[in-house]
Design an enzyme around this catalytic site. Sequence first.
Site, short mmCIF file in Angstrom:
data_model
loop_
_atom_site.label_atom_id
_atom_site.label_comp_id
_atom_site.label_asym_id
_atom_site.label_seq_id
_atom_site.Cartn_x
_atom_site.Cartn_y
_atom_site.Cartn_z
CG ASP A 1 5.85 -47.04 3.54
OD1 ASP A 1 6.88 -47.52 4.06
OD2 ASP A 1 5.43 -45.89 3.81
CE LYS B 1 2.35 -43.91 3.58
NZ LYS B 1 3.47 -44.33 2.71
CE LYS C 1 5.05 -42.61 5.81
NZ LYS C 1 5.97 -43.36 4.92
#
Length: 228
Positions: free
Chosen positions: A95, A159, A188
Amino acid sequence: MPEFTYAEIAGMIDHSMLQQTLTDGDLENGCRIARDYAVASVCIKPYGVSLAAKLLAGSSVAVGTVIGFPHGGNAMAIKRAEAEQAVMDGARELDMVVNIGKVLSGDWAYVTRDIAAVVELAHSRGAKVKVIFENCFLQDAHKERLCQICGELRADWVKTSTGYGDSGASDDDLRLMRRCSPPHVQVKAAGGVRTFDRVLAVRAIGVTRVGATSSVAILDDCRRRLGL
């Protein structure tokens, strides 16, 4: 009949273990929880990746960690080195935080190279990348352009946030990210996803992963409603 199974909901959860104060014992316990609840992955502090890989070996739970976290301002070479170390230690999902200042400066060439540095390294080693925007600092036009770049670079997810910014995953942002991302890029939600009902709500928008510190409460509630 419910419109979900336990496996489907657990398969959306990235069990987050990123708080500054978490001890080694906390990280070990978090990995055990992740294994017991069969979540999609753990997202653990970088130094804990090798520990998580050991504890989760033989399970279905992927090991993930963060790159350039939480501010995104690391030099490209450092982000790439972080990614390389993470996959060497056993991470399969990364991430990464975009360079927020460069996004706000409109330096899209830099932003593209920065994301590409991590995506290319990760994909060459069989790992996946979630690109964190930190939407609370951005205008919609920034988010739309980032979705386009991530699609072109074939990032695996976009995300919403680190969970450490001023706000988390809003429905408006999630809808924008799903609308502006090509089908091969998933979305996400991170920041403020603390209940099972909230997971169901973002799932309905098209979210496939959520970052959660409340994984136990979410999945216990899921089991209860399914009568498990």
